[in-house]
Design an enzyme around this catalytic site. Structure first.
Site, PDB file in Angstrom:
ATOM      1  N   GLY A   1     -13.534  12.872  -5.569  1.00 18.16           N
ATOM      2  CA  GLY A   1     -13.053  14.163  -6.253  1.00 18.16           C
ATOM      3  C   GLY A   1     -14.333  14.857  -6.779  1.00 18.16           C
ATOM      4  O   GLY A   1     -15.654  14.572  -6.678  1.00 18.16           O
TER       5      GLY A   1
ATOM      6  N   ALA B   1      -4.493   9.336  -7.630  1.00 16.48           N
ATOM      7  CA  ALA B   1      -5.794   8.592  -7.177  1.00 16.48           C
ATOM      8  C   ALA B   1      -5.182   7.597  -6.074  1.00 16.48           C
ATOM      9  O   ALA B   1      -4.545   6.812  -6.119  1.00 16.48           O
ATOM     10  CB  ALA B   1      -6.115   7.826  -8.184  1.00 16.48           C
TER      11      ALA B   1
ATOM     12  N   THR C   1       3.669   9.854   1.351  1.00 21.97           N
ATOM     13  CA  THR C   1       3.282  10.504   2.395  1.00 21.97           C
ATOM     14  C   THR C   1       4.478  10.397   3.482  1.00 21.97           C
ATOM     15  O   THR C   1       5.119   9.319   3.560  1.00 21.97           O
ATOM     16  CB  THR C   1       2.040   9.634   3.019  1.00 21.97           C
TER      17      THR C   1
ATOM     18  N   TYR D   1      -2.164   2.989   5.559  1.00 23.83           N
ATOM     19  CA  TYR D   1      -2.190   4.012   4.910  1.00 23.83           C
ATOM     20  C   TYR D   1      -0.755   4.149   4.318  1.00 23.83           C
ATOM     21  O   TYR D   1      -0.358   4.195   3.228  1.00 23.83           O
ATOM     22  CB  TYR D   1      -2.658   5.414   5.118  1.00 23.83           C
TER      23      TYR D   1
END
Ligand code: UDP
Length: 328
Positions: free
Chosen positions: A36, A73, A116, A140
């Site tokens: 970030g 995060a 996701t 992921y």
């Protein structure tokens, strides 16, 4: 009371912080700044630190009266997750369990979770419904699905209510031009295409031209980052109404191939961006397009920037004026 935003200096996190500030929420942001940018945080109370640091997490929960957590995060690169799955399990699963434990211990019972489209894997149907099979094709997606499963049980056992938002492809930049996408190295399609338009790279690689799609390149559902951010505000409202935990897809319901994205970017930028075909990227499903009917119906979510042309225009405005991103 405050909303704690983890990863609030990241791309989607910072755009959500901007929307929260717009509706006068009290916002506390934590970010370890590994990905970030401090400059992306337009307001609120910022803490630099890591969820894995117990003392740090204690301090944040002690110093603030936290009502709800919006948890961004995480690592989010499909290709990298295939190469280094344990990095993803550690960061995305282990640290989220840590955060959940802290929430449980402190009696914080509302969570908006960044999930996701990668939880679905190769879809059974297009557009994808929330009730469709989840069989990720990359680590992921697996890590996000593992957290969703933990959330279900944490709700039953401890009453932590959650809304899990399954993002399709976040893109674009804040309409003000103040914040936008800045990853280093960049791996996402639209910023890469725009970097090529700026002459910061010589060409764009199309990852695979032999998929079972009309032009052979992968199809994705691109959604403006501010529309995505708005959904978090609605999710928070739902949690405040003591509603049930829930999972929602977030996309525009329209798929664009890699080649179509490049072609629209050529129109927007007026630059004849060079594209070459290369190998498929491991872990990539051919087509991912969302049905977002559920969130439209239940939370009255209405995208403001639904056109891909507009999404790319806002991204171009950011990249053109900030060719080095946040410059940090
Ligand atoms: N992609 C590509 N070239 C690139 C980067 C991405 O062809 O340099 C493709 C990628 O294979 C996928 C789509 O563009 O089909 C979107 O990828 P991105 O990394 O932006 O998002 P993801 O779908 O992984 O979340």
């Amino acid at each position: 009371m405050a909303i704690l935003v983890t990863g609030g200096a990241g791309y989607i996190g910072s755009h959500t912080v901007a929307e929260l500030l717009d509706v006068s929420e009290e916002v506390v942001i934590i970010d370890n700044l590994s990905k970030g940018h401090k400059k992306a945080v337009l307001g609120g109370k910022f803490y630099e630190g890591d969820i894995r640091d117990d003392d740090f997490l204690d301090k944040v929960f002690k110093e603030n009266d936290i009502e709800a957590v919006i948890h961004f995060a995480a690592f989010s690169l499909v290709g990298e997750s295939v190469q280094d799955p344990l990095k993803y399990y550690n960061n995305n699963v282990v640290l989220t369990l840590k955060l959940l434990t802290k929430m449980k211990d402190c009696g914080v019972k509302k969570l908006v979770f960044s999930s996701t489209a990668a939880t679905y894997g190769e879809p059974e149907n297009i557009p994808i419904l929330e009730t469709d099979r989840t069989l990720p094709t990359n680590p992921y997606g697996e890590t996000k699905l593992a957290v969703e499963k933990a959330l279900k049980w944490a709700d039953k056992a401890y009453g932590i209510k959650y809304i899990s938002l399954r993002y399709f492809n976040a893109a674009g930049a804040h309409i003000s031009g103040k914040i936008g996408e800045d990853h280093n190295p960049e791996s996402h399609l639209i910023p890469i295409v725009l970097q090529a338009a700026l002459g910061k790279r010589s060409e764009v690689s199309i990852f695979g031209e032999d998929y079972d799609t009309p032009d052979g390149s992968c199809i994705r559902d691109y959604i403006h980052v501010t529309d995505l951010a708005q959904a978090h505000i609605l999710a928070l409202e739902k949690l405040r109404n003591n509603d049930e935990s829930c999972i929602y897809n977030l996309g525009n319901g329209q798929g664009f191939s890699v080649k179509e994205v490049i072609s629209i970017a050529r129109e927007v930028t007026g630059v004849n961006i060079k594209a070459v075909t290369s190998e498929r990227r491991p872990g990539d499903p051919a087509v991912l397009v969302a049905s977002s009917e559920k969130i439209r119906k239940e939370l009255n979510w209405q995208p403001k920037y639904g056109e891909l042309h507009k999404i790319i225009e806002t991204a171009w405005n950011w990249h053109k004026n900030n060719p080095d991103g946040f410059g940090d």
